[in-house]
Design a protein around this motif. Structure first.
Motif, PDB file in Angstrom:
ATOM      1  N   GLU A   2      16.676  24.086  71.659  1.00 25.47           N
ATOM      2  CA  GLU A   2      16.168  24.973  72.694  1.00 25.47           C
ATOM      3  C   GLU A   2      16.661  24.504  74.067  1.00 25.47           C
ATOM      4  O   GLU A   2      17.260  23.452  74.204  1.00 25.47           O
ATOM      5  CB  GLU A   2      14.635  24.986  72.656  1.00 25.47           C
ATOM      6  N   LEU A   4      18.852  26.115  76.010  1.00 24.76           N
ATOM      7  CA  LEU A   4      20.147  26.687  76.366  1.00 24.76           C
ATOM      8  C   LEU A   4      20.057  28.209  76.321  1.00 24.76           C
ATOM      9  O   LEU A   4      19.419  28.774  75.440  1.00 24.76           O
ATOM     10  CB  LEU A   4      21.239  26.210  75.413  1.00 24.76           C
ATOM     11  N   LYS A   5      20.700  28.867  77.268  1.00 23.55           N
ATOM     12  CA  LYS A   5      20.718  30.320  77.255  1.00 23.55           C
ATOM     13  C   LYS A   5      22.020  30.828  77.867  1.00 23.55           C
ATOM     14  O   LYS A   5      22.632  30.174  78.708  1.00 23.55           O
ATOM     15  CB  LYS A   5      19.521  30.902  78.020  1.00 23.55           C
ATOM     16  N   VAL A   6      22.446  32.005  77.428  1.00 20.08           N
ATOM     17  CA  VAL A   6      23.624  32.668  77.980  1.00 20.08           C
ATOM     18  C   VAL A   6      23.140  33.841  78.821  1.00 20.08           C
ATOM     19  O   VAL A   6      22.322  34.643  78.370  1.00 20.08           O
ATOM     20  CB  VAL A   6      24.568  33.158  76.870  1.00 20.08           C
ATOM     21  N   SER A   7      23.641  33.924  80.042  1.00 19.08           N
ATOM     22  CA  SER A   7      23.209  34.960  80.968  1.00 19.08           C
ATOM     23  C   SER A   7      24.396  35.798  81.424  1.00 19.08           C
ATOM     24  O   SER A   7      25.444  35.263  81.794  1.00 19.08           O
ATOM     25  CB  SER A   7      22.522  34.320  82.180  1.00 19.08           C
ATOM     26  N   HIS A  80      18.117  25.276  80.756  1.00 14.86           N
ATOM     27  CA  HIS A  80      16.852  25.540  81.467  1.00 14.86           C
ATOM     28  C   HIS A  80      15.666  25.035  80.640  1.00 14.86           C
ATOM     29  O   HIS A  80      14.886  25.812  80.094  1.00 14.86           O
ATOM     30  CB  HIS A  80      16.705  27.040  81.784  1.00 14.86           C
TER      31      HIS A  80
END
Length: 221
Positions: A2, A4-7, A80
């Motif tokens: 967890e 990590l994110k793609v924006s 994040h």
């Protein structure tokens, strides 16, 4: 893991007029300067990006510091971490009072003794420090161990994490994954065994019912 994110973002990058001859390089330099820093607009630490623009022409804005803006479509990979998320990192240092971890090669994390569950005992074996589980002797945490932990807090300015190993699903990743796999195999084996037992019990009951029926008919003939 967890955190990590793609924006997908529409960005407006402001550049100095002197950089108008090589806009692509200027955009690259501008975005690269944001890497591995927390950005409030993105709500995370920028780890990687890809960007494209169909129009490198823009009107120069007058003022004390003249500039021109270029609109971009960007795909951003962000880090994040939030409280209660599960992260993984490599142990780089440990002692009786704490475990120090590096996450993704740039963010540091510390787990202090009060956040390490009681089953882990601090020991020194052959000159090496480690935490060994009293529940399972194979579950150890030492230098170079990849550890799964829960986030308690994240300092956005220093990129420092505070973590916890109090939860049962935390600890040495290799051991946890192997234990989970063995547990799944054992669970499936138990289900098959229970099913076979139940099926055998049903067959036995049916056989008994048939025998009783035959015996009842025989007694009336």
């Amino acid at each position: 893991m967890e955190g990590l994110k793609v924006s997908e973002s529409d960005l407006l990058v402001y550049l100095h007029p002197s950089k108008s001859k090589n806009v692509s390089q200027a955009i690259y330099n501008e975005l690269s300067s944001m890497l591995f820093k927390y950005n409030e607009t993105f709500d995370g630490v920028l780890l990687a990006y890809s960007a494209s623009t169909n129009d490198e022409l823009a009107k120069i804005l007058p003022g004390l510091h003249p500039c021109f803006g270029v609109r971009l479509k960007a795909q951003l990979l962000l880090f994040h971490p939030k409280p209660n998320m599960i992260l993984e990192g490599k142990v780089v240092k440990l002692g009786a009072q704490s475990i120090h971890i590096v996450v993704l090669g740039f963010s540091s994390a510390t787990i202090i003794d009060e956040d390490i569950r009681e089953e882990f005992d601090y020991k020194v074996k052959h000159g090496k420090e480690l935490f060994a589980s009293s529940v399972n002797k194979r579950h150890k945490i030492e230098i170079e161990t990849v550890v799964r932990f829960v986030v308690k807090s994240f300092d956005e300015e220093t990129l420092h994490l505070s973590g916890s190993l109090l939860q049962p699903n935390t600890g040495n990743v290799n051991w946890l994954d192997k234990y989970a796999e063995e547990d799944l195999v054992e669970s499936n084996t138990k289900k098959r065994r229970d099913y076979q037992t139940a099926d055998h019990s049903k067959l036995t009951t049916d056989d008994d019912r048939v025998k009783k029926s035959k015996k009842h008919k025989s007694s009336h003939s």
